[in-house]
Design an enzyme around this catalytic site. Structure first.
Site, PDB file in Angstrom:
ATOM      1  N   HIS A  94       8.158   7.747   8.635  1.00 21.46           N
ATOM      2  CA  HIS A  94       8.704   8.068   7.313  1.00 21.46           C
ATOM      3  C   HIS A  94      10.158   8.511   7.474  1.00 21.46           C
ATOM      4  O   HIS A  94      10.604   8.821   8.580  1.00 21.46           O
ATOM      5  CB  HIS A  94       7.854   9.136   6.619  1.00 21.46           C
ATOM      6  CG  HIS A  94       6.667   8.553   5.907  1.00 21.46           C
ATOM      7  ND1 HIS A  94       6.667   8.277   4.566  1.00 21.46           N
ATOM      8  CD2 HIS A  94       5.456   8.161   6.380  1.00 21.46           C
ATOM      9  CE1 HIS A  94       5.499   7.760   4.223  1.00 21.46           C
ATOM     10  NE2 HIS A  94       4.744   7.674   5.307  1.00 21.46           N
ATOM     11  N   THR A 148       3.572  11.479   9.155  1.00 17.27           N
ATOM     12  CA  THR A 148       3.218  11.549   7.735  1.00 17.27           C
ATOM     13  C   THR A 148       4.264  12.264   6.893  1.00 17.27           C
ATOM     14  O   THR A 148       4.582  11.837   5.772  1.00 17.27           O
ATOM     15  CB  THR A 148       1.852  12.250   7.573  1.00 17.27           C
ATOM     16  OG1 THR A 148       0.887  11.538   8.356  1.00 17.27           O
ATOM     17  CG2 THR A 148       1.408  12.270   6.116  1.00 17.27           C
ATOM     18  N   TYR A 174      -6.180   5.614  11.385  1.00 20.03           N
ATOM     19  CA  TYR A 174      -4.998   6.434  11.121  1.00 20.03           C
ATOM     20  C   TYR A 174      -5.274   7.877  11.510  1.00 20.03           C
ATOM     21  O   TYR A 174      -6.302   8.439  11.113  1.00 20.03           O
ATOM     22  CB  TYR A 174      -4.682   6.426   9.625  1.00 20.03           C
ATOM     23  CG  TYR A 174      -3.701   5.402   9.133  1.00 20.03           C
ATOM     24  CD1 TYR A 174      -2.365   5.424   9.518  1.00 20.03           C
ATOM     25  CD2 TYR A 174      -4.099   4.421   8.223  1.00 20.03           C
ATOM     26  CE1 TYR A 174      -1.465   4.497   9.022  1.00 20.03           C
ATOM     27  CE2 TYR A 174      -3.204   3.486   7.728  1.00 20.03           C
ATOM     28  CZ  TYR A 174      -1.883   3.524   8.137  1.00 20.03           C
ATOM     29  OH  TYR A 174      -0.990   2.612   7.648  1.00 20.03           O
ATOM     30  N   ARG A 205       0.832  -1.213   0.000  1.00 19.14           N
ATOM     31  CA  ARG A 205       0.000   0.000   0.000  1.00 19.14           C
ATOM     32  C   ARG A 205       0.862   1.256   0.000  1.00 19.14           C
ATOM     33  O   ARG A 205       1.013   1.924  -1.013  1.00 19.14           O
ATOM     34  CB  ARG A 205      -0.971  -0.021   1.191  1.00 19.14           C
ATOM     35  CG  ARG A 205      -2.144   0.961   1.051  1.00 19.14           C
ATOM     36  CD  ARG A 205      -1.823   2.419   1.380  1.00 19.14           C
ATOM     37  NE  ARG A 205      -1.431   2.611   2.767  1.00 19.14           N
ATOM     38  CZ  ARG A 205      -1.006   3.772   3.246  1.00 19.14           C
ATOM     39  NH1 ARG A 205      -0.887   4.834   2.442  1.00 19.14           N
ATOM     40  NH2 ARG A 205      -0.639   3.885   4.514  1.00 19.14           N
ATOM     41  N   ASP A 206       1.503   1.543   1.109  1.00 11.12           N
ATOM     42  CA  ASP A 206       2.308   2.770   1.184  1.00 11.12           C
ATOM     43  C   ASP A 206       3.556   2.642   0.321  1.00 11.12           C
ATOM     44  O   ASP A 206       3.999   3.611  -0.305  1.00 11.12           O
ATOM     45  CB  ASP A 206       2.692   3.053   2.645  1.00 11.12           C
ATOM     46  CG  ASP A 206       2.866   4.544   2.906  1.00 11.12           C
ATOM     47  OD1 ASP A 206       2.767   5.335   1.954  1.00 11.12           O
ATOM     48  OD2 ASP A 206       3.092   4.921   4.066  1.00 11.12           O
ATOM     49  N   GLU A 260      -3.814  10.947  10.348  1.00 13.97           N
ATOM     50  CA  GLU A 260      -2.901  11.536   9.372  1.00 13.97           C
ATOM     51  C   GLU A 260      -2.325  12.856   9.884  1.00 13.97           C
ATOM     52  O   GLU A 260      -3.042  13.677  10.449  1.00 13.97           O
ATOM     53  CB  GLU A 260      -3.627  11.764   8.044  1.00 13.97           C
ATOM     54  CG  GLU A 260      -2.697  12.214   6.925  1.00 13.97           C
ATOM     55  CD  GLU A 260      -3.428  12.445   5.616  1.00 13.97           C
ATOM     56  OE1 GLU A 260      -2.729  12.487   4.575  1.00 13.97           O
ATOM     57  OE2 GLU A 260      -4.652  12.578   5.624  1.00 13.97           O
ATOM     58  N   HIS A 277       3.999   4.690  12.656  1.00 14.68           N
ATOM     59  CA  HIS A 277       4.241   4.612  11.207  1.00 14.68           C
ATOM     60  C   HIS A 277       5.260   5.699  10.859  1.00 14.68           C
ATOM     61  O   HIS A 277       4.916   6.877  10.782  1.00 14.68           O
ATOM     62  CB  HIS A 277       2.902   4.840  10.497  1.00 14.68           C
ATOM     63  CG  HIS A 277       2.948   4.828   9.004  1.00 14.68           C
ATOM     64  ND1 HIS A 277       2.342   3.838   8.259  1.00 14.68           N
ATOM     65  CD2 HIS A 277       3.475   5.686   8.097  1.00 14.68           C
ATOM     66  CE1 HIS A 277       2.493   4.098   6.969  1.00 14.68           C
ATOM     67  NE2 HIS A 277       3.190   5.215   6.848  1.00 14.68           N
TER      68      HIS A 277
END
Length: 497
Positions: A199, A169, A134, A6-7, A136, A197
């Site tokens: 990045h 994000t 989530y 997905r990501d 975001e 999550h």
């Protein structure tokens, strides 16, 4: 949770086919043994729907359906209809985790947003779909609108959800912020299951997941090879190695020995190469280049650390090049089952260093050719030198060669044409020898070899059989250029005769 499908697919230029998604889903759950996979975004395309249908059909037969997750949206039930068609049972509902996003993108109040989220969760529950949420832009929310984040989490703590997913994000968190923010949330909401999550915009994703685990988060989102938007996500291989080696109280179910295999497959499917120096999965990370390191490895493994290649289904290699020492070469010889005496080893080492200075890549498979070339050179005393040559090959014109040859200190130049570059070179050579009333032997066989499995830049061995006075003999040449290796073999022949 692995979110490569997905990501990771949001990496610019990457799109998995339905069959590729199914193949990777099977590998991720069955072989790599991750706990969950996020496989798609709802409503994207018919192809995406088909891919998820194939994955859920397979997962259902394996009892994995609750481990397959789909990103959904607060859209009045459209995503849920898509989920039902796809056969998926877990939604990861995308909501706004910062006042900045809520105000400027949705243009709604927190109350309006929470009411719509409540409706989405209720509708999902009614259809047998479990919900994770989530937040975001949560990291900016904690920096700039913490009261909103806590108001949101107060609301979510009363909802029938499985997990709260906290994404950095835009990849803006430092390790200290990650620890502080997640610690605060875990302590304030002890009954919520918290996923982080990360990045990688500042190359801090692995350090941030370490701090998230220290802070007490319960789940991590990772991708194979760190695939993902912009600079990507936290890489699976590095994260697993870090957790296994530095967090003795954390149990990781991921199968380390499959990390490299899955990494290679994702690279093949996406067309995105793995940097040679990428930790755990890069081509160079278990390769010792400096001779002193190879020597130390032979003396109580002085240059080993806990990242042993066997953990990841790999082996340690010893590079051959201009920084190679005898120890590097000995390691490679041992793997090939070859032995050399000290004098021979010195000569082979000198030749490898010479090739390395020319920026030629030398591999273990090249070693037998190099040994043959070096030791073959000991069979004669050099009196003939090919000092210089020019080879030309142009469409519509005959190949030609200009040659400068030194025989016993005398330099002779000549020019000739032929059917090919090497033939033109031989014709020029014959002209030189004709002026000295000398005859050249007859070429009776010409063979070219490269090491098995090599690429176009491999060292090339040319083996030429000559006949002179009724007797045959062989000379060999070694170079990364096929014609040059033939010329080197010819120079040896000139000195032998």
């Amino acid at each position: 949770m692995d979110t490569t499908l997905r990501d990771g697919e949001q990496t610019s230029g990457v799109s998995f086919s339905a069959s590729e998604k199914l193949t990777l889903a099977k590998l991720l759950l069955d072989e790599l043994q991750v706990d969950r996979i996020e496989v798609a975004s709802a409503r994207v395309s018919e192809g995406e729907l088909s891919a998820v249908q194939q994955i859920t059909k397979w997962a259902n037969t394996k009892g994995y359906l609750d481990r397959v997750e789909v990103l959904t949206f607060v859209d009045g039930g459209v995503s849920l209809e898509w989920m039902e068609k796809a056969g998926a049972k877990v939604q990861n509902l995308l909501t706004k985790g910062s006042m900045n996003h809520l105000t400027h993108q949705l243009k709604k109040t927190p109350e309006q947003h929470f009411r719509e989220i409540d409706m989405a969760i209720t509708a999902a529950t009614a259809t047998g779909i479990a919900t994770n949420v989530y937040l975001e832009d949560w990291s900016n929310g904690m920096r700039n609108s913490k009261s909103y984040v806590f108001e949101f989490l107060d609301f979510l703590s009363k909802q029938p959800i499985k997990r709260v997913l906290l994404p950095d994000t835009l990849g803006i968190l430092t390790h200290s912020e990650t620890f502080d923010y997640i610690s605060e949330i875990v302590q304030r909401y002890p009954n919520l299951h918290i996923d982080f999550h990360a990045h990688n915009d500042y190359d801090l994703s692995v350090s941030n997941i370490m701090e998230a685990v220290k802070a007490g988060c319960h789940g991590l989102h990772l991708t194979v090879n760190g695939m993902g938007e912009r600079a990507g996500n936290a890489p699976m291989a590095s994260a697993v190695a870090v957790l296994n080696d530095f967090f003795t109280d954390v149990e990781v179910g991921v199968n380390e020995t499959s990390l490299h295999k899955v990494s290679k497959l994702v690279s093949a499917f996406t067309g995105f190469g793995i940097p040679a120096n990428k930790p755990i999965v890069g081509d160079n990370v278990f390769t010792q280049t400096a001779g002193i390191h190879a020597d130390g490895d032979s003396k109580k493994n002085l240059y080993f650390n806990d990242l042993m290649p066997e953990r990841f289904g790999r082996i340690r290699k010893y590079a051959l090049g201009k920084t190679s020492g005898k120890a590097n070469i000995q390691k490679n010889l041992q793997e090939l089952g070859l032995t050399l005496n000290d004098d021979e080893l010195k000569k082979v080492t000198a030749r490898i260093i010479e090739l390395g200075d020319k920026k030629e890549k030398v591999t273990k498979e090249d070693l037998p050719f190099i040994i043959s070339d070096v030791l073959d050179s000991d069979t004669f005393q050099q009196k003939v030198f090919i000092k210089s040559y020019v080879l030309t090959h142009s469409k519509g014109l005959m190949p030609s060669s200009t040659l400068a040859l030194e025989i016993n200190g005398e330099l002779i130049e000549t020019h000739a044409q032929g059917d090919g570059q090497y033939d033109a070179f031989m014709n020029a050579l014959k002209k030189v020898y004709a002026t000295k009333n000398l005859a050249l032997p007859t070429l009776v066989d010409y063979a070219v070899r490269i090491p098995p499995g090599s690429n176009s830049d491999a060292l090339c061995e040319t083996i030429i059989t000559w006949e002179r006075n009724g007797k045959e003999f062989i000379s060999r040449g070694l170079d990364s250029d096929q014609t040059v290796s033939a010329i080197k073999a010819t120079e040896k022949m000139l000195n032998i005769i």
